[in-house]
Write a protein that holds these residues in place. Structure first.
Motif, PDB file in Angstrom:
ATOM      1  N   GLU A   1      -6.576  -1.102  -5.779  1.00 31.55           N
ATOM      2  CA  GLU A   1      -5.672  -0.685  -6.847  1.00 31.55           C
ATOM      3  C   GLU A   1      -6.501  -0.460  -8.106  1.00 31.55           C
ATOM      4  O   GLU A   1      -7.211  -1.360  -8.554  1.00 31.55           O
ATOM      5  CB  GLU A   1      -4.648  -1.793  -7.073  1.00 31.55           C
ATOM      6  CG  GLU A   1      -3.845  -1.751  -8.346  1.00 31.55           C
ATOM      7  CD  GLU A   1      -3.128  -3.075  -8.570  1.00 31.55           C
ATOM      8  OE1 GLU A   1      -1.958  -3.175  -8.167  1.00 31.55           O
ATOM      9  OE2 GLU A   1      -3.754  -4.017  -9.117  1.00 31.55           O
TER      10      GLU A   1
ATOM     11  N   CYS B   1      -6.524  -0.407 -11.910  1.00 42.27           N
ATOM     12  CA  CYS B   1      -5.712  -0.767 -13.078  1.00 42.27           C
ATOM     13  C   CYS B   1      -6.256   0.020 -14.263  1.00 42.27           C
ATOM     14  O   CYS B   1      -7.434  -0.066 -14.598  1.00 42.27           O
ATOM     15  CB  CYS B   1      -5.723  -2.275 -13.320  1.00 42.27           C
ATOM     16  SG  CYS B   1      -7.296  -3.122 -13.118  1.00 42.27           S
TER      17      CYS B   1
ATOM     18  N   GLN C   1       0.820  -1.211   0.000  1.00 42.94           N
ATOM     19  CA  GLN C   1       0.000   0.000   0.000  1.00 42.94           C
ATOM     20  C   GLN C   1       0.855   1.263   0.000  1.00 42.94           C
ATOM     21  O   GLN C   1       0.413   2.307  -0.465  1.00 42.94           O
ATOM     22  CB  GLN C   1      -0.952   0.004   1.196  1.00 42.94           C
ATOM     23  CG  GLN C   1      -2.105  -0.980   1.042  1.00 42.94           C
ATOM     24  CD  GLN C   1      -3.096  -0.880   2.186  1.00 42.94           C
ATOM     25  OE1 GLN C   1      -2.882  -1.418   3.262  1.00 42.94           O
ATOM     26  NE2 GLN C   1      -4.189  -0.176   1.948  1.00 42.94           N
TER      27      GLN C   1
ATOM     28  N   LEU D   1      -2.096   1.117 -10.940  1.00 46.68           N
ATOM     29  CA  LEU D   1      -1.406   0.128 -11.766  1.00 46.68           C
ATOM     30  C   LEU D   1      -1.641   0.527 -13.210  1.00 46.68           C
ATOM     31  O   LEU D   1      -2.726   0.345 -13.748  1.00 46.68           O
ATOM     32  CB  LEU D   1      -1.937  -1.278 -11.488  1.00 46.68           C
ATOM     33  CG  LEU D   1      -1.192  -2.432 -12.168  1.00 46.68           C
ATOM     34  CD1 LEU D   1       0.233  -2.548 -11.650  1.00 46.68           C
ATOM     35  CD2 LEU D   1      -1.928  -3.747 -11.981  1.00 46.68           C
TER      36      LEU D   1
ATOM     37  N   THR E   1      -9.545  -4.601  -7.213  1.00 47.28           N
ATOM     38  CA  THR E   1      -8.936  -4.034  -8.417  1.00 47.28           C
ATOM     39  C   THR E   1      -9.973  -3.396  -9.339  1.00 47.28           C
ATOM     40  O   THR E   1     -10.267  -3.921 -10.415  1.00 47.28           O
ATOM     41  CB  THR E   1      -8.191  -5.131  -9.194  1.00 47.28           C
ATOM     42  OG1 THR E   1      -9.102  -6.215  -9.467  1.00 47.28           O
ATOM     43  CG2 THR E   1      -7.002  -5.661  -8.423  1.00 47.28           C
TER      44      THR E   1
ATOM     45  N   ASN F   1      -3.744   2.417  -4.916  1.00 45.95           N
ATOM     46  CA  ASN F   1      -2.555   2.336  -5.756  1.00 45.95           C
ATOM     47  C   ASN F   1      -2.980   2.457  -7.210  1.00 45.95           C
ATOM     48  O   ASN F   1      -4.092   2.074  -7.567  1.00 45.95           O
ATOM     49  CB  ASN F   1      -1.827   1.001  -5.569  1.00 45.95           C
ATOM     50  CG  ASN F   1      -1.068   0.915  -4.260  1.00 45.95           C
ATOM     51  OD1 ASN F   1      -1.337   1.647  -3.313  1.00 45.95           O
ATOM     52  ND2 ASN F   1      -0.112   0.001  -4.194  1.00 45.95           N
TER      53      ASN F   1
END
Length: 492
Positions: free
Chosen positions: A322, A324, A43, A360, A307, A358
């Motif tokens: 996260e 993406c 993280q 990606l 995600t 996050n």
């Protein structure tokens, strides 16, 4: 006829089902102490690279999806000599193995560009849904190292190993993307039956031995990656429809989440496809202690973080996550792809991090094995900005309200608070002064602009505070697109 109509209305997109997992924000916390420690470290890394690459890059299509007989735009067959004949098309698609020859493949160049951009981890597609292994698996001939593949004689033919080593050498964490469905394998899509959709094309409960062979195959390939490819930090599993599904869940899917498709095409079914994930996770963590497992879109303890795909949530979320995101073109190689601008990319990173997630970022290699210049240009923009502002990105967490007007916020473990002034398109200066109402600096605290040595003047207001930016600093800003104030301490 009435039964047929009822059956038709009970079927809707599996993609909508998997998206519901994200929208419902369901999360089962991890209990393994090693995984929790690693998850906390992950993280703090904030910024990673995703790469979709396979034989499909030669056609510039949406990865494997044209093999899937579903009525979505991304499943359209637009390449090859016989797109109108499914079985001829599938044969030609799988023949792309013979012509895949990325002679410009240089993963060291990619890893250096990613590191310079400030990326801290990467996830690579070791196998997509088509089943083509980008690693030297002993359990299939449909792989990049098979003698029929044009690239097999190259010293770098084991592409996954070369990529993992190159990025590991730059101290990035390693993530292995792996598709649970395999549309090439005879025990997933049995040649006796025509494929109906993305699911297994037979009932595993009616053919348990056949299904067990597929489970064994999947476990064996993943264990190869966990055993023979060095330290792996993240196992990123795709194909969330391959999962254990109880009859109660199937009933819930069909009777409580009914959707219809106006086109009338049967897009997807729910099939119990128990891949024995609990057993697999135990085995992979024996090889890779503390491994983060992301069983995407499958509610349960084996989805260590969520995600959201190609979107950023609108608010902070109470679990690890996260986004993406495609950087340009599509997930896979797109000729003449248009990449996001430096301003767009940097603002997206700030937005994600301010909400506790996050980023990606996906970059797709070409069939020749290189990146488009637009990808390098974007990473250079990130790198220049991160050299000045990374302290406000790494190892930070959200602070309420996370954003006020065009100012995003983060805080670090030392109690410092960072305010990102997000410049508008064409705005090349920060205002001479601005007011922030939702943050209250402690009396006597220092406020500075990252990348400069100036201590800024500020004053407390009845609500919030006002900060003054001197003209000489406004004319010599240390970065572009977003400017970061550091407040040493605030009243919580």
């Amino acid at each position: 006829m009435k039964k047929v109509i009822v059956a038709l209305t009970l079927i809707f997109s599996a993609q909508l089902f998997s998206q519901a997992v994200y929208e419902d924000e369901r999360y089962v916390p991890e209990t393994d102490s090693l995984v929790l420690k690693k998850l906390d470290e992950w993280q703090g890394k904030k910024f990673g690279l995703l790469m979709h690459w396979g034989t499909y890059s030669q056609w510039g299509i949406v990865e494997s999806w044209s093999l899937c007989p579903e009525d979505y735009g991304w499943c359209e067959r637009t390449k090859g000599a016989s797109p109108e004949n499914y079985f001829d098309y599938k044969k030609e698609y799988e023949g792309l193995k013979k012509t895949f020859n990325p002679v410009k493949f240089n993963p060291e160049e990619w890893s250096k560009a990613a590191k310079n951009a400030g990326m801290k981890y990467m996830v690579f597609t070791t196998k997509h849904h088509d089943g083509f292994s980008m690693f030297d698996s002993k359990y299939t001939d449909y792989k990049v190292t098979d003698k029929e593949c044009a690239f097999s004689n190259n010293a770098k033919s084991n592409i996954t190993k070369e990529i993992f080593n190159a990025f590991r050498n730059e101290n990035l964490w390693i993530g292995a993307y792996f598709s649970k469905p395999d549309w090439n394998h005879k025990n997933y899509w049995d040649p006796y039956f025509p494929p109906l959709d993305r699911n297994v094309n037979y009932n595993p409960e009616l053919y348990p031995e056949k299904w067990q062979k597929y489970v064994d195959f999947t476990h064996n390939q993943i264990m190869e990656l966990m055993t023979d490819y060095g330290k792996v930090d993240i196992l990123w599993l795709d194909g969330g429809w391959v999962a254990k599904t109880s009859q109660e869940e199937i009933n819930d899917f069909y009777y409580n989440k009914i959707k219809t498709n106006k086109g009338g095409f049967l897009k997807s079914r729910i099939v119990n496809q128990d891949i024995k994930m609990d057993e697999l996770v135990v085995k992979v963590r024996q090889k890779q202690p503390g491994l983060i497992v992301v069983d995407r879109a499958v509610h349960g303890k084996n989805q260590n973080y969520l995600t959201p795909e190609n979107r950023v949530p609108e608010k902070t979320l109470p679990y690890p996550w996260e986004s993406c995101i495609i950087s340009g073109g599509g997930w896979s190689y797109t000729p003449d792809a248009k990449y996001m601008t430096g301003r767009e990319g940097i603002h997206m990173l700030i937005d994600v991090v301010a909400k506790g997630g996050n980023l990606l970022l996906n970059i797709a290699p070409s069939p020749e094995g290189d990146w488009q210049q637009g990808a390098y240009d974007l990473l250079e923009e990130y790198g220049a900005w991160m050299k000045v502002n990374s302290a406000a990105i790494y190892n930070t967490k959200p602070i309420a309200p996370f954003k006020e007007n065009n100012i995003c916020m983060t805080q670090n473990k030392e109690g410092n608070v960072f305010l990102f002034y997000m410049a508008e398109e064409g705005e090349n200066q920060i205002p001479s002064e601005f007011i922030v109402k939702s943050i209250n600096p402690k009396k006597g605290t220092k406020i500075s602009l990252l990348g400069s040595n100036y201590q800024l003047k500020w004053e407390k207001l009845e609500t919030g505070f006002k900060v003054v930016i001197p003209e000489n600093l406004r004319n010599n800003l240390p970065s572009k697109y977003a400017y970061t104030l550091k407040i040493e301490a605030v009243n919580q």
